[in-house]
Design a protein around this motif. Structure first.
Motif, PDB file in Angstrom:
ATOM      1  N   LEU A 108       0.785  -1.150  -0.037  1.00 47.14           N
ATOM      2  CA  LEU A 108      -0.008  -0.076   0.020  1.00 47.14           C
ATOM      3  C   LEU A 108       0.957   1.092  -0.094  1.00 47.14           C
ATOM      4  N   HIS A 109       0.667   2.095  -0.795  1.00 44.31           N
ATOM      5  CA  HIS A 109       1.302   3.355  -1.127  1.00 44.31           C
ATOM      6  C   HIS A 109       0.565   4.289  -1.839  1.00 44.31           C
ATOM      7  N   MET A 110       1.203   5.424  -2.022  1.00 45.87           N
ATOM      8  CA  MET A 110       0.555   6.281  -2.849  1.00 45.87           C
ATOM      9  C   MET A 110       1.393   7.390  -3.594  1.00 45.87           C
ATOM     10  N   HIS A 111       1.116   8.220  -4.521  1.00 46.46           N
ATOM     11  CA  HIS A 111       2.008   9.138  -5.423  1.00 46.46           C
ATOM     12  C   HIS A 111       1.438  10.501  -5.085  1.00 46.46           C
ATOM     13  N   PRO A 112       2.121  11.381  -4.260  1.00 47.99           N
ATOM     14  CA  PRO A 112       1.567  12.738  -3.913  1.00 47.99           C
ATOM     15  C   PRO A 112       1.187  13.696  -4.980  1.00 47.99           C
ATOM     16  N   ARG A 113       1.981  13.497  -6.122  1.00 46.21           N
ATOM     17  CA  ARG A 113       2.227  14.245  -7.288  1.00 46.21           C
ATOM     18  C   ARG A 113       1.874  13.476  -8.504  1.00 46.21           C
ATOM     19  N   VAL A 130      -8.287   3.228  -2.900  1.00 48.07           N
ATOM     20  CA  VAL A 130      -9.244   3.647  -1.678  1.00 48.07           C
ATOM     21  C   VAL A 130      -9.435   5.151  -1.966  1.00 48.07           C
ATOM     22  N   THR A 131     -10.745   5.296  -1.840  1.00 48.10           N
ATOM     23  CA  THR A 131     -11.057   6.759  -2.095  1.00 48.10           C
ATOM     24  C   THR A 131     -10.736   7.458  -0.625  1.00 48.10           C
ATOM     25  N   SER A 132     -10.628   8.749  -0.521  1.00 48.70           N
ATOM     26  CA  SER A 132     -10.460   9.488   0.452  1.00 48.70           C
ATOM     27  C   SER A 132     -11.534   9.539   1.454  1.00 48.70           C
ATOM     28  N   ASN A 133     -11.399  10.253   2.622  1.00 44.74           N
ATOM     29  CA  ASN A 133     -12.266  10.270   3.867  1.00 44.74           C
ATOM     30  C   ASN A 133     -13.420  11.280   3.141  1.00 44.74           C
ATOM     31  N   ARG A 137     -13.873   4.391  -0.089  1.00 46.12           N
ATOM     32  CA  ARG A 137     -14.461   3.318  -0.962  1.00 46.12           C
ATOM     33  C   ARG A 137     -13.429   2.459  -1.822  1.00 46.12           C
ATOM     34  N   LEU A 138     -13.405   0.989  -1.546  1.00 50.59           N
ATOM     35  CA  LEU A 138     -12.354   0.113  -2.309  1.00 50.59           C
ATOM     36  C   LEU A 138     -12.918  -0.129  -3.509  1.00 50.59           C
ATOM     37  N   PHE A 139     -11.657   0.208  -4.601  1.00 47.44           N
ATOM     38  CA  PHE A 139     -12.185  -0.338  -5.950  1.00 47.44           C
ATOM     39  C   PHE A 139     -11.027  -1.292  -6.101  1.00 47.44           C
ATOM     40  N   THR A 140     -11.584  -2.280  -6.609  1.00 44.32           N
ATOM     41  CA  THR A 140     -10.693  -3.467  -6.973  1.00 44.32           C
ATOM     42  C   THR A 140     -10.658  -3.969  -8.361  1.00 44.32           C
ATOM     43  N   LEU A 155      -4.124   8.878  -4.146  1.00 44.51           N
ATOM     44  CA  LEU A 155      -4.946   7.672  -3.342  1.00 44.51           C
ATOM     45  C   LEU A 155      -4.136   6.403  -3.139  1.00 44.51           C
ATOM     46  N   ILE A 156      -4.523   5.816  -1.966  1.00 46.38           N
ATOM     47  CA  ILE A 156      -3.597   4.780  -1.556  1.00 46.38           C
ATOM     48  C   ILE A 156      -3.998   3.610  -2.397  1.00 46.38           C
ATOM     49  N   HIS A 157      -2.936   2.798  -2.780  1.00 46.34           N
ATOM     50  CA  HIS A 157      -3.310   1.635  -3.854  1.00 46.34           C
ATOM     51  C   HIS A 157      -1.993   0.618  -3.662  1.00 46.34           C
ATOM     52  N   PHE A 158      -2.305  -0.523  -4.263  1.00 54.42           N
ATOM     53  CA  PHE A 158      -1.490  -1.747  -4.171  1.00 54.42           C
ATOM     54  C   PHE A 158      -1.753  -2.426  -5.366  1.00 54.42           C
ATOM     55  N   GLN A 159      -0.752  -3.403  -5.626  1.00 54.89           N
ATOM     56  CA  GLN A 159      -0.662  -4.477  -6.663  1.00 54.89           C
ATOM     57  C   GLN A 159      -0.361  -5.804  -5.912  1.00 54.89           C
ATOM     58  N   PHE A 160      -1.057  -6.758  -6.297  1.00 56.59           N
ATOM     59  CA  PHE A 160      -0.846  -8.005  -5.766  1.00 56.59           C
ATOM     60  C   PHE A 160      -0.602  -9.476  -6.579  1.00 56.59           C
ATOM     61  N   ASN A 161       0.289 -10.206  -6.882  1.00 57.36           N
ATOM     62  CA  ASN A 161       0.317 -11.052  -7.857  1.00 57.36           C
ATOM     63  C   ASN A 161      -0.340 -12.269  -7.050  1.00 57.36           C
TER      64      ASN A 161
END
Length: 222
Positions: A108-113, A130-133, A137-140, A155-161
């Motif tokens: 889980l990470h984010m890119h601020p820019r 995941v959307t902000s406060n 909401r979790l979009f998968t 926005l916070i996101h991730f990738q899982f193999n």
């Protein structure tokens, strides 16, 4: 006539305010100072004299080589931003290759820019953001070879193999220096550490749990 001119000027003022906005920052912060002798150049880099610019300034080699995924998270990001490719300066784009071992995770990470668009070259990835406060909401989506997914800026996101074989994806980002904040690393490996009573209250857990998490080695896969 005077009233009409005043109305036009008021409308123009409103339009100019609506169109104006701060430029997107290219660094985490810029502390304002009054001493101009201590000034620094912000929001980019000093530019090379065009007379001395060569094709090599716009060239990067090596994205054909897999990253080393033999780490605790099982993934490796190979970035190509302005730090690796000087010709990207002021162009507002960058990219990355991400390699995943079987069941490897880009945590889980984010890119601020930057917004990120991801295309899968090999394997099967379970991706989310995941959307902000206050919505959160979790979009998968499960992505296969040739699929594309967009992660909105900040926005916070991730990738899982989720496959049994290695996976590879390429990402394009809408900044020459998108920045990466890995959530667990930032929270539990801050230097100096965030006080455990603050984290215990924030996560609603016992301080011993926070102490345990802060004592772990948090892998940086970038």
């Amino acid at each position: 006539m005077g009233a009409q001119m005043l109305a036009v000027l008021a409308l123009l003022a409103l339009c100019s305010q609506a169109l104006a906005s701060d430029p997107s920052p290219l660094q985490d912060f810029c502390v304002a100072i009054k001493d101009t002798d201590s000034r620094v150049f912000v929001n980019g880099k000093f530019c090379k004299n065009p007379y001395y610019t060569t094709a090599d300034d716009f060239f990067f080699s090596g994205l054909d080589k897999p990253g080393n995924t033999s780490n605790s998270v099982g993934s490796k990001v190979t970035p190509v931003n302005v730090m690796q490719l000087p010709g990207l300066n002021t162009l507002g784009i960058s990219m990355a290759r991400i390699d995943y071992a079987p069941y490897g995770l880009n945590p889980l990470h984010m890119h601020p820019r930057a917004t990120k668009v991801l295309v899968v070259l090999e394997g099967t990835l379970y991706v989310s953001f995941v959307t902000s406060n206050l919505d959160n909401r979790l979009f998968t989506k499960v992505l296969n070879k040739g699929d594309v997914f967009v992660f909105p800026k900040g926005l916070i996101h991730f990738q899982f193999n989720v496959g049994h074989t290695n996976a590879v994806a390429f990402a394009g980002l809408s900044s020459q220096n998108p920045g990466t904040i890995t959530i667990a690393n930032a929270v539990f490996e801050a230097k100096p550490p965030i006080k455990n009573d603050v984290l215990a209250k924030a996560f609603q857990v016992d301080k011993k749990v926070v102490d345990y998490l802060q004592a772990q080695f948090w892998m940086d896969n970038n």
